[in-house]
Scaffold this motif. Structure first.
Motif, PDB file in Angstrom:
ATOM      1  N   LEU A   1       0.820  -1.208   0.000  1.00 18.22           N
ATOM      2  CA  LEU A   1       0.000   0.000   0.000  1.00 18.22           C
ATOM      3  C   LEU A   1       0.860   1.267   0.000  1.00 18.22           C
ATOM      4  N   THR A   2       2.106   1.136  -0.352  1.00 19.55           N
ATOM      5  CA  THR A   2       3.014   2.285  -0.418  1.00 19.55           C
ATOM      6  C   THR A   2       3.386   2.543  -1.871  1.00 19.55           C
ATOM      7  N   PHE A   3       3.167   3.780  -2.310  1.00 15.03           N
ATOM      8  CA  PHE A   3       3.469   4.181  -3.677  1.00 15.03           C
ATOM      9  C   PHE A   3       4.239   5.500  -3.653  1.00 15.03           C
ATOM     10  N   VAL A   4       5.081   5.702  -4.660  1.00 16.67           N
ATOM     11  CA  VAL A   4       5.897   6.908  -4.712  1.00 16.67           C
ATOM     12  C   VAL A   4       5.777   7.566  -6.079  1.00 16.67           C
ATOM     13  N   VAL A   5       6.106   8.857  -6.099  1.00 15.35           N
ATOM     14  CA  VAL A   5       6.307   9.575  -7.355  1.00 15.35           C
ATOM     15  C   VAL A   5       7.802   9.571  -7.634  1.00 15.35           C
ATOM     16  N   ASP A   6       8.191   8.931  -8.704  1.00 16.45           N
ATOM     17  CA  ASP A   6       9.597   8.813  -9.087  1.00 16.45           C
ATOM     18  C   ASP A   6       9.903   9.895 -10.113  1.00 16.45           C
ATOM     19  N   ASP A   7      10.846  10.808  -9.783  1.00  9.83           N
ATOM     20  CA  ASP A   7      11.174  11.900 -10.709  1.00  9.83           C
ATOM     21  C   ASP A   7      12.280  11.536 -11.694  1.00  9.83           C
ATOM     22  N   GLY A   8      12.655  10.264 -11.698  1.00  7.07           N
ATOM     23  CA  GLY A   8      13.719   9.797 -12.578  1.00  7.07           C
ATOM     24  C   GLY A   8      15.021   9.559 -11.856  1.00  7.07           C
ATOM     25  N   GLN A   9      15.128  10.139 -10.649  1.00  8.02           N
ATOM     26  CA  GLN A   9      16.331   9.953  -9.844  1.00  8.02           C
ATOM     27  C   GLN A   9      16.023   9.388  -8.459  1.00  8.02           C
ATOM     28  N   ARG A  10      14.908   9.838  -7.901  1.00  5.94           N
ATOM     29  CA  ARG A  10      14.522   9.398  -6.557  1.00  5.94           C
ATOM     30  C   ARG A  10      13.045   9.704  -6.357  1.00  5.94           C
ATOM     31  N   ALA A  11      12.523   9.270  -5.215  1.00  3.74           N
ATOM     32  CA  ALA A  11      11.137   9.573  -4.880  1.00  3.74           C
ATOM     33  C   ALA A  11      11.002  11.047  -4.507  1.00  3.74           C
ATOM     34  N   ALA A  12       9.987  11.699  -5.067  1.00  6.22           N
ATOM     35  CA  ALA A  12       9.700  13.103  -4.764  1.00  6.22           C
ATOM     36  C   ALA A  12       8.375  13.249  -4.026  1.00  6.22           C
ATOM     37  N   GLY A  13       7.723  12.154  -3.761  1.00  8.42           N
ATOM     38  CA  GLY A  13       6.463  12.150  -3.032  1.00  8.42           C
ATOM     39  C   GLY A  13       6.056  10.720  -2.756  1.00  8.42           C
ATOM     40  N   TYR A  14       5.116  10.557  -1.832  1.00  6.10           N
ATOM     41  CA  TYR A  14       4.681   9.205  -1.495  1.00  6.10           C
ATOM     42  C   TYR A  14       3.266   9.236  -0.932  1.00  6.10           C
ATOM     43  N   ILE A  15       2.648   8.076  -0.939  1.00  8.30           N
ATOM     44  CA  ILE A  15       1.454   7.806  -0.164  1.00  8.30           C
ATOM     45  C   ILE A  15       1.678   6.501   0.570  1.00  8.30           C
ATOM     46  N   VAL A  16       1.377   6.497   1.856  1.00  5.66           N
ATOM     47  CA  VAL A  16       1.502   5.296   2.680  1.00  5.66           C
ATOM     48  C   VAL A  16       0.198   5.126   3.446  1.00  5.66           C
ATOM     49  N   GLY A  17      -0.049   3.913   3.902  1.00  2.77           N
ATOM     50  CA  GLY A  17      -1.263   3.707   4.673  1.00  2.77           C
ATOM     51  C   GLY A  17      -1.441   2.260   5.056  1.00  2.77           C
ATOM     52  N   THR A  18      -2.602   1.988   5.603  1.00  2.00           N
ATOM     53  CA  THR A  18      -2.936   0.646   6.049  1.00  2.00           C
ATOM     54  C   THR A  18      -4.373   0.333   5.673  1.00  2.00           C
ATOM     55  N   ALA A  19      -4.662  -0.930   5.452  1.00  2.00           N
ATOM     56  CA  ALA A  19      -6.025  -1.351   5.138  1.00  2.00           C
ATOM     57  C   ALA A  19      -6.891  -1.433   6.384  1.00  2.00           C
ATOM     58  N   ASP A  20      -6.263  -1.608   7.552  1.00  2.00           N
ATOM     59  CA  ASP A  20      -7.022  -1.730   8.794  1.00  2.00           C
ATOM     60  C   ASP A  20      -6.227  -1.101   9.934  1.00  2.00           C
ATOM     61  N   THR A  21      -6.711   0.002  10.446  1.00  2.00           N
ATOM     62  CA  THR A  21      -5.957   0.775  11.430  1.00  2.00           C
ATOM     63  C   THR A  21      -5.714  -0.006  12.712  1.00  2.00           C
ATOM     64  N   ALA A  22      -6.719  -0.682  13.228  1.00  2.00           N
ATOM     65  CA  ALA A  22      -6.557  -1.406  14.485  1.00  2.00           C
ATOM     66  C   ALA A  22      -5.505  -2.509  14.360  1.00  2.00           C
ATOM     67  N   THR A  23      -5.544  -3.246  13.266  1.00  2.00           N
ATOM     68  CA  THR A  23      -4.544  -4.293  13.043  1.00  2.00           C
ATOM     69  C   THR A  23      -3.155  -3.694  12.893  1.00  2.00           C
ATOM     70  N   PHE A  24      -3.067  -2.582  12.168  1.00  2.00           N
ATOM     71  CA  PHE A  24      -1.771  -1.928  11.980  1.00  2.00           C
ATOM     72  C   PHE A  24      -1.177  -1.493  13.311  1.00  2.00           C
ATOM     73  N   VAL A  25      -1.995  -0.937  14.188  1.00  2.00           N
ATOM     74  CA  VAL A  25      -1.494  -0.487  15.485  1.00  2.00           C
ATOM     75  C   VAL A  25      -0.940  -1.660  16.283  1.00  2.00           C
ATOM     76  N   ARG A  26      -1.611  -2.801  16.229  1.00  6.07           N
ATOM     77  CA  ARG A  26      -1.099  -3.983  16.937  1.00  6.07           C
ATOM     78  C   ARG A  26       0.222  -4.440  16.329  1.00  6.07           C
ATOM     79  N   ARG A  27       0.312  -4.433  15.006  1.00  5.62           N
ATOM     80  CA  ARG A  27       1.564  -4.850  14.355  1.00  5.62           C
ATOM     81  C   ARG A  27       2.683  -3.862  14.640  1.00  5.62           C
TER      82      ARG A  27
END
Length: 205
Positions: A58-84
């Motif tokens: 669930l992590t995606f980036v904007v690649d400017d040709g050299q490196r990431a210039a932006g991203y989106i991160v997240g989780t499908a289930d907040t409660a499970t993510f907090v436990r992990r």
């Protein structure tokens, strides 16, 4: 000159860029370096890296040709993510970033406190919207359509996995982002005990 970039899936080599972007956009979209002197990885340790490590799909980036210039991160289930996070991520970083004892006095101490108390992000009012996200773009790639492209990729992936809804939280001072999320179909859901935070929600599927 219009910035160029391509949205793609996260790669482990992107992780240093995620830390950097998180810091350089960590003050309501502005550079937060002065707020966290001496440790440029603190913000990313809470708001970027654990998502990329624990839910890379669930992590995606904007690649400017050299490196990431932006991203989106997240989780499908907040409660499970907090436990992990408590079981798998906190043991890796807690020695470097111990919990705060006493009154919180600095932005860095507040972030360290949040790291150790992620259960604060699980709200019964948001049960219909179990997923959540964080999105950040460097100034060079803001207002160029990359934010919408990242959101589309992320939301489509959640939908493919049968996630019923998603939410995000932001400070009320971030007025530019408010309009962005509304254009994407998010609506605000007030939670009275958090008067300074706006919660945006969106049903999926």
């Amino acid at each position: 000159m219009t910035a160029s970039g391509t949205v793609r899936a996260f790669r482990p080599a992107d992780l240093p860029a995620l830390y950097d972007i998180c810091l350089r956009t960590g003050d309501n979209g502005r550079d937060a370096t002065d707020l966290y002197p001496g440790d440029p990885e603190l913000l990313g340790t809470v708001f970027a890296a654990p998502y990329a490590v624990l839910e890379p799909e669930l992590t995606f980036v904007v690649d400017d040709g050299q490196r990431a210039a932006g991203y989106i991160v997240g989780t499908a289930d907040t409660a499970t993510f907090v436990r992990r996070l408590r079981a798998e991520w906190l043991p890796r970083v807690s020695e470097r970033y111990p919990d705060v004892t006493g009154e919180i006095q600095t932005p860095a101490e507040r972030v360290r406190y949040l790291l150790h108390h992620q259960e604060r992000f699980v709200h019964p009012e948001l049960a219909e919207f179990p997923a959540h996200l964080h999105i950040d773009l460097l100034p060079s790639h803001q207002r160029g359509g990359f934010g919408r492209a990242l959101m589309t990729r992320f939301l489509d992936t959640l939908t493919e996995h049968g996630v019923p809804g998603v939410h995000l939280a932001m400070g009320k001072a971030n007025t530019n982002a408010d309009a962005f999320y509304r254009r994407l179909g998010f609506t605000d859901l007030p939670i009275g005990r958090f008067p300074d935070i706006v919660f945006f929600t969106k049903k999926l599927g």
